[in-house]
Scaffold this active site. Sequence first.
Site, PDB file in Angstrom:
ATOM      1  N   TYR A   1       0.832  -1.199   0.000  1.00  0.00           N
ATOM      2  CA  TYR A   1       0.000   0.000   0.000  1.00  0.00           C
ATOM      3  C   TYR A   1       0.872   1.256   0.000  1.00  0.00           C
ATOM      4  O   TYR A   1       0.583   2.221  -0.683  1.00  0.00           O
ATOM      5  CB  TYR A   1      -0.943   0.002   1.214  1.00  0.00           C
ATOM      6  CG  TYR A   1      -1.964   1.110   1.135  1.00  0.00           C
ATOM      7  CD1 TYR A   1      -3.187   0.896   0.501  1.00  0.00           C
ATOM      8  CD2 TYR A   1      -1.707   2.377   1.656  1.00  0.00           C
ATOM      9  CE1 TYR A   1      -4.121   1.904   0.386  1.00  0.00           C
ATOM     10  CE2 TYR A   1      -2.635   3.398   1.544  1.00  0.00           C
ATOM     11  CZ  TYR A   1      -3.844   3.166   0.920  1.00  0.00           C
ATOM     12  OH  TYR A   1      -4.763   4.181   0.800  1.00  0.00           O
TER      13      TYR A   1
ATOM     14  N   PHE B   1      -7.148  21.741 -24.518  1.00  0.00           N
ATOM     15  CA  PHE B   1      -7.409  20.304 -24.594  1.00  0.00           C
ATOM     16  C   PHE B   1      -8.634  20.053 -23.720  1.00  0.00           C
ATOM     17  O   PHE B   1      -8.793  20.684 -22.669  1.00  0.00           O
ATOM     18  CB  PHE B   1      -6.205  19.467 -24.128  1.00  0.00           C
ATOM     19  CG  PHE B   1      -6.462  18.003 -24.320  1.00  0.00           C
ATOM     20  CD1 PHE B   1      -6.433  17.448 -25.588  1.00  0.00           C
ATOM     21  CD2 PHE B   1      -6.800  17.186 -23.252  1.00  0.00           C
ATOM     22  CE1 PHE B   1      -6.728  16.105 -25.778  1.00  0.00           C
ATOM     23  CE2 PHE B   1      -7.085  15.844 -23.445  1.00  0.00           C
ATOM     24  CZ  PHE B   1      -7.059  15.301 -24.710  1.00  0.00           C
ATOM     25  N   THR B   2      -9.478  19.118 -24.163  1.00  0.00           N
ATOM     26  CA  THR B   2     -10.797  18.915 -23.539  1.00  0.00           C
ATOM     27  C   THR B   2     -10.738  18.805 -22.017  1.00  0.00           C
ATOM     28  O   THR B   2     -11.327  19.613 -21.305  1.00  0.00           O
ATOM     29  CB  THR B   2     -11.461  17.667 -24.141  1.00  0.00           C
ATOM     30  OG1 THR B   2     -10.537  16.579 -24.014  1.00  0.00           O
ATOM     31  CG2 THR B   2     -11.787  17.875 -25.605  1.00  0.00           C
TER      32      THR B   2
ATOM     33  N   ASP C   1       1.892  20.549 -20.295  1.00  0.00           N
ATOM     34  CA  ASP C   1       1.192  19.285 -20.531  1.00  0.00           C
ATOM     35  C   ASP C   1       2.156  18.442 -21.359  1.00  0.00           C
ATOM     36  O   ASP C   1       2.234  18.571 -22.582  1.00  0.00           O
ATOM     37  CB  ASP C   1      -0.122  19.524 -21.277  1.00  0.00           C
ATOM     38  CG  ASP C   1      -0.903  18.224 -21.475  1.00  0.00           C
ATOM     39  OD1 ASP C   1      -0.277  17.142 -21.415  1.00  0.00           O
ATOM     40  OD2 ASP C   1      -2.124  18.288 -21.703  1.00  0.00           O
TER      41      ASP C   1
ATOM     42  N   LYS D   1       0.042   7.761 -23.300  1.00  0.00           N
ATOM     43  CA  LYS D   1       0.501   8.189 -24.630  1.00  0.00           C
ATOM     44  C   LYS D   1       1.997   7.858 -24.763  1.00  0.00           C
ATOM     45  O   LYS D   1       2.349   6.715 -24.966  1.00  0.00           O
ATOM     46  CB  LYS D   1       0.232   9.678 -24.831  1.00  0.00           C
ATOM     47  CG  LYS D   1      -1.090  10.177 -24.234  1.00  0.00           C
ATOM     48  CD  LYS D   1      -2.314   9.840 -25.049  1.00  0.00           C
ATOM     49  CE  LYS D   1      -3.634  10.163 -24.362  1.00  0.00           C
ATOM     50  NZ  LYS D   1      -3.874  11.511 -23.925  1.00  0.00           N
TER      51      LYS D   1
ATOM     52  N   ARG E   1     -13.355  15.729 -33.961  1.00  0.00           N
ATOM     53  CA  ARG E   1     -12.711  16.824 -33.247  1.00  0.00           C
ATOM     54  C   ARG E   1     -13.201  18.102 -33.909  1.00  0.00           C
ATOM     55  O   ARG E   1     -12.561  18.638 -34.810  1.00  0.00           O
ATOM     56  CB  ARG E   1     -11.176  16.717 -33.342  1.00  0.00           C
ATOM     57  CG  ARG E   1     -10.564  15.781 -32.303  1.00  0.00           C
ATOM     58  CD  ARG E   1     -10.744  16.340 -30.924  1.00  0.00           C
ATOM     59  NE  ARG E   1     -10.151  15.524 -29.862  1.00  0.00           N
ATOM     60  CZ  ARG E   1     -10.809  15.098 -28.781  1.00  0.00           C
ATOM     61  NH1 ARG E   1     -12.103  15.314 -28.654  1.00  0.00           N
ATOM     62  NH2 ARG E   1     -10.202  14.452 -27.828  1.00  0.00           N
TER      63      ARG E   1
ATOM     64  N   PHE F   1     -18.776  15.027 -26.263  1.00  0.00           N
ATOM     65  CA  PHE F   1     -18.383  14.180 -27.397  1.00  0.00           C
ATOM     66  C   PHE F   1     -18.257  12.711 -27.019  1.00  0.00           C
ATOM     67  O   PHE F   1     -18.425  11.833 -27.855  1.00  0.00           O
ATOM     68  CB  PHE F   1     -17.061  14.678 -28.006  1.00  0.00           C
ATOM     69  CG  PHE F   1     -15.909  14.686 -27.042  1.00  0.00           C
ATOM     70  CD1 PHE F   1     -15.738  15.744 -26.166  1.00  0.00           C
ATOM     71  CD2 PHE F   1     -15.013  13.628 -26.993  1.00  0.00           C
ATOM     72  CE1 PHE F   1     -14.678  15.751 -25.266  1.00  0.00           C
ATOM     73  CE2 PHE F   1     -13.964  13.625 -26.106  1.00  0.00           C
ATOM     74  CZ  PHE F   1     -13.802  14.691 -25.218  1.00  0.00           C
TER      75      PHE F   1
HETATM   76  C1  LIG Z   1      -4.854  12.298 -23.063  1.00  0.00           C
HETATM   77  C2  LIG Z   1      -4.464  13.658 -22.737  1.00  0.00           C
HETATM   78  C3  LIG Z   1      -4.809  14.232 -21.515  1.00  0.00           C
HETATM   79  C4  LIG Z   1      -5.671  13.549 -20.488  1.00  0.00           C
HETATM   80  O1  LIG Z   1      -5.117  12.372 -20.031  1.00  0.00           O
HETATM   81  P1  LIG Z   1      -5.963  11.054 -19.666  1.00  0.00           P
HETATM   82  O2  LIG Z   1      -4.947  10.043 -19.333  1.00  0.00           O
HETATM   83  O3  LIG Z   1      -6.808  10.701 -20.855  1.00  0.00           O
HETATM   84  O4  LIG Z   1      -6.824  11.408 -18.495  1.00  0.00           O
HETATM   85  C5  LIG Z   1      -4.349  15.523 -21.265  1.00  0.00           C
HETATM   86  N1  LIG Z   1      -3.614  16.205 -22.162  1.00  0.00           N
HETATM   87  C6  LIG Z   1      -3.275  15.680 -23.347  1.00  0.00           C
HETATM   88  C7  LIG Z   1      -2.443  16.471 -24.311  1.00  0.00           C
HETATM   89  C8  LIG Z   1      -3.692  14.401 -23.681  1.00  0.00           C
HETATM   90  O5  LIG Z   1      -3.358  13.888 -24.878  1.00  0.00           O
END
Ligand SMILES: *Cc1c(COP(=O)(O)O)cnc(C)c1O
Length: 462
Positions: free
Chosen positions: A77, A129-130, A220, A263, A387, A454
């Site tokens: 843990y 970004f969303t 980011d 990613k 998109r 979306f």
């Molecule tokens: C995917 C992504 C996020 C969000 O991450 P999640 O792992 O899907 O929660 C934030 N910023 C960028 C540029 C992304 O590609």
Amino acid sequence: MAKKIIKRSWAEPFKIKMVEPIKMTTKEHREKVAKIAGYNTFLLKSEDVYIDLLTDSGTNAMSDYQWAGMMLGDEAYAGSRNFYYLWDNVKKYYGMPYLVPTHQGRGAEHLVSKAMIKPGDYIPGNMYFTTTRLHQELAGGTFVDVIIDEAHDSQNRHPFKGNIDLQKLEDLFEKVGGKKVPYVSMAGPVNMAGGQPFSMENLRAVKKLTDKYGVKLWFDATRATENAYYIKTREKGFEEKTIAYILKEMCSYFDGLWVSAKKDLMVNIGGFLATRNKKVFEETRNTVVIYEGLHTYGGLAGRDMEAMARGIEEMVQYDNIRARIGQIEYCGNQLEKYGIPMVYPFGGHAIFLDAKRFLPHLKQDLFPAQTLAAEIYVDSGVRGMERGIVSAGRNPETGKHRYPKLELVRLTFPRRVYTQAHIDVMVESIAQVFEDRKKIKGLKMAYEPKYLRFFQAKFAKL
Ligand SMILES: *Cc1c(COP(=O)(O)O)cnc(C)c1O
């Protein structure tokens, strides 16, 4: 006699040792399930998809080295060995002294937004970004787009369309005052602009400007190695530098960063925030316990952190990133032969079809990109995503649709998953839909969820 020049191709720096069968369905079946899914590719069952280009998020193929690491999960843990290994690699490759793991990227966005934003603040960013923007808004902030104008033009071939417009940024600082801006939020490459990178030159200038106004700069870094690849291949002075070197220099200008490990790091789940700001670290190390899990696992299993730590070592390998971006370039070059309208330059993680020019007879209110993604799916079982106006959502103040300039279908390439033959099949399907485009009618929205619509909205044919 003239010497014959033989073209020398590159190939993937790996071979396949485990396979997952995929199945082709009939067009009748796909018509039926597309209707049930409300013509939203997010609502399709994966078993009904032939080639899945919905996203590259968590859909990557891990290496044997990463899988071997999964067996070394220390599932304590508190204080898992895997956490400390991940932390070592975050220090080594991103150059950040402090780490807070989270279950995925948006978990980190949530903690960073909450720790730094006060109601009434402004957060400038190089296009939104969303999930990033939503967390900034939920924390009481207002997002302000300060990306260069070229990014909104799908045909502009600027090599760094992810750059921040320094004048727009300074105008905002002058207008609201540096104190109202907790940080500038910089992403690279910019997903919503079509996977477009920023240059090191621009980053250095942004850093100078934020320093002048006493504003922090956050990154980011979800796709940072793709950005590093573009700096290496497009920016003077970096040709001989390694991806690892460029990544570290990029990170050196930021106060902190957040990452979706799904990613660049080529894992199926995971994320983190890392910073050199002790105050933000202490705050988020505390709030992570409320929302994610203890600060040495943040909602992840020990084995997940091990796979992430190993993924960092692989993501900075030049051959890996070149093969990834090379595959996307191959796809774009093939589509170009059929005259398919796309965003240029081709992006770091995806090809973006320009739905406004693909379906010029559809007004934006008829959801051209949503329609096009559904049509491609029905033709061949290839799944992309919208998109455009659906992803852009509504303006929280007026309640009206936002009308983004770009109306795109994103075809995203999971890392190390598909072969060139898959790409040929996909290209031919898109060419067929393009051939028949005049017959395509738009959609109307039948169900609209409140947040990030979306993902779950449903549509019906007109
Ligand atoms: C995917 C992504 C996020 C969000 O991450 P999640 O792992 O899907 O929660 C934030 N910023 C960028 C540029 C992304 O590609």
